[in-house]
Design an enzyme around this catalytic site. Structure first.
Site, mmCIF file in Angstrom:
data_model
loop_
_atom_site.group_PDB
_atom_site.id
_atom_site.type_symbol
_atom_site.label_atom_id
_atom_site.label_comp_id
_atom_site.label_asym_id
_atom_site.label_seq_id
_atom_site.Cartn_x
_atom_site.Cartn_y
_atom_site.Cartn_z
ATOM 1 N N ASP A 31 -97.506 -26.403 29.655
ATOM 2 C CA ASP A 31 -96.755 -25.286 29.044
ATOM 3 C C ASP A 31 -97.217 -24.848 27.652
ATOM 4 O OD1 ASP A 31 -95.364 -25.761 31.355
ATOM 5 O OD2 ASP A 31 -93.449 -26.205 30.413
ATOM 6 N N LYS A 136 -94.244 -23.411 37.217
ATOM 7 C CA LYS A 136 -93.110 -24.290 37.539
ATOM 8 C C LYS A 136 -91.800 -23.660 37.057
ATOM 9 C CE LYS A 136 -93.775 -27.294 33.466
ATOM 10 N NZ LYS A 136 -92.513 -27.095 32.795
ATOM 11 N N CYS A 169 -90.554 -30.948 28.565
ATOM 12 C CA CYS A 169 -91.415 -30.805 29.746
ATOM 13 C C CYS A 169 -92.479 -31.889 29.865
ATOM 14 C CB CYS A 169 -92.027 -29.410 29.768
ATOM 15 S SG CYS A 169 -90.757 -28.155 30.052
HETATM 16 N N1 TIU Z 1 -92.027 -26.608 28.130
HETATM 17 C C1 TIU Z 1 -90.872 -27.044 27.658
HETATM 18 O O1 TIU Z 1 -90.765 -28.115 27.091
HETATM 19 N N2 TIU Z 1 -89.800 -26.182 27.796
HETATM 20 C C2 TIU Z 1 -88.698 -26.203 26.988
HETATM 21 O O2 TIU Z 1 -87.731 -25.495 27.232
HETATM 22 N N3 TIU Z 1 -88.758 -27.028 25.906
HETATM 23 C C3 TIU Z 1 -87.838 -27.166 24.900
HETATM 24 O O3 TIU Z 1 -88.037 -28.049 24.066
HETATM 25 N N4 TIU Z 1 -86.808 -26.352 24.834
#
Ligand code: TIU
Length: 227
Positions: A31, A136, A169
């Protein structure tokens, strides 16, 4: 003819050295999306300090360059949803009671929607042709995706997991991978959190209790193994 044994290299890690098998190990980058990392994106709009996440860009870039140069497999993930929001659970949509949420107009297009600018991966780590990108809908990289099938088809048994955020994530994906039988190593400088205390604890949780979910090391030590 006898099959040549797989080449193993030790990576200095906690809680103990990681038996790195280059032929069976993928770099999984979680991500690294514009909306989470770039100034003016969704993350910053929520009041987060994106500089905390941006620290991990340079180490990721260096590791990715070397990993690619060695011809080893790279897989990227992006968190996001279909433009029609059909895959967005109501619970996730309403969580947080923010002014703007998933699917609403944001600074870089509709927030966390596939195809929008903010949903895409930052240019510094942009995927190359041949590197699978896993879209995802959840926090974990395995849930509702074809990641496990892709890894199995390639004979992957180990993952170097990097990206953001450490406690959300990255942690969820490492836990999912661990339950599916993968050995995961997380280089601490290649993962980031908006919150320093979560960065610390997110990493501690992975390596606690004899490596309950996996191993923690750093990019210099992984690079040293990529000779
Ligand atoms: N990629 C990921 O970690 N998505 C989130 O929403 N992370 C947060 O820390 N909010």
């Amino acid at each position: 003819m006898k099959k040549k044994p797989a080449r193993k290299i030790e990576i200095d890690a906690e809680p103990y050295p990681f038996d790195f098998t280059p032929g069976a190990c993928a770099l999984l980058i979680i991500d690294m999306q514009r909306d989470f990392l770039e100034p003016g994106g969704f993350g910053e709009m929520l009041g987060n300090d994106v500089s905390q996440l941006r620290q991990c860009i340079a180490p990721n870039k260096k590791l990715l360059a070397k990993w690619r140069a060695k011809g080893l497999p790279v897989i990227h993930t992006r968190e996001g949803h279909r433009p029609d929001l059909a895959d967005l659970p109501q619970a996730k949509r309403v969580r947080g009671h923010g002014k703007r949420g998933i699917g609403d107009p944001g600074p870089m297009g509709r927030i966390l929607i596939r195809g929008e600018a903010g949903h895409d991966i930052i240019p510094e780590l942009y995927p190359q042709p041949g590197e699978p990108v896993i879209d995802k809908p959840g926090k974990g990289a395995f849930w509702a995706t074809d990641l496990h099938a892709i890894l199995q088809n390639r004979g992957i048994r180990q993952l170097i997991v990097t990206g953001v955020t450490t406690e959300v994530c990255v942690n969820t994906s490492v836990r999912e991978a661990n339950d599916r039988g993968y050995d995961c190593l997380v280089p601490a400088d290649c993962v980031g959190s908006y919150f320093p205390e979560f960065q610390e604890m997110g990493l501690k949780m992975i390596k606690a209790q004899g490596g309950i979910f996996g191993w923690v090391s750093n990019s210099a030590k992984v690079l040293a193994a990529l000779v």
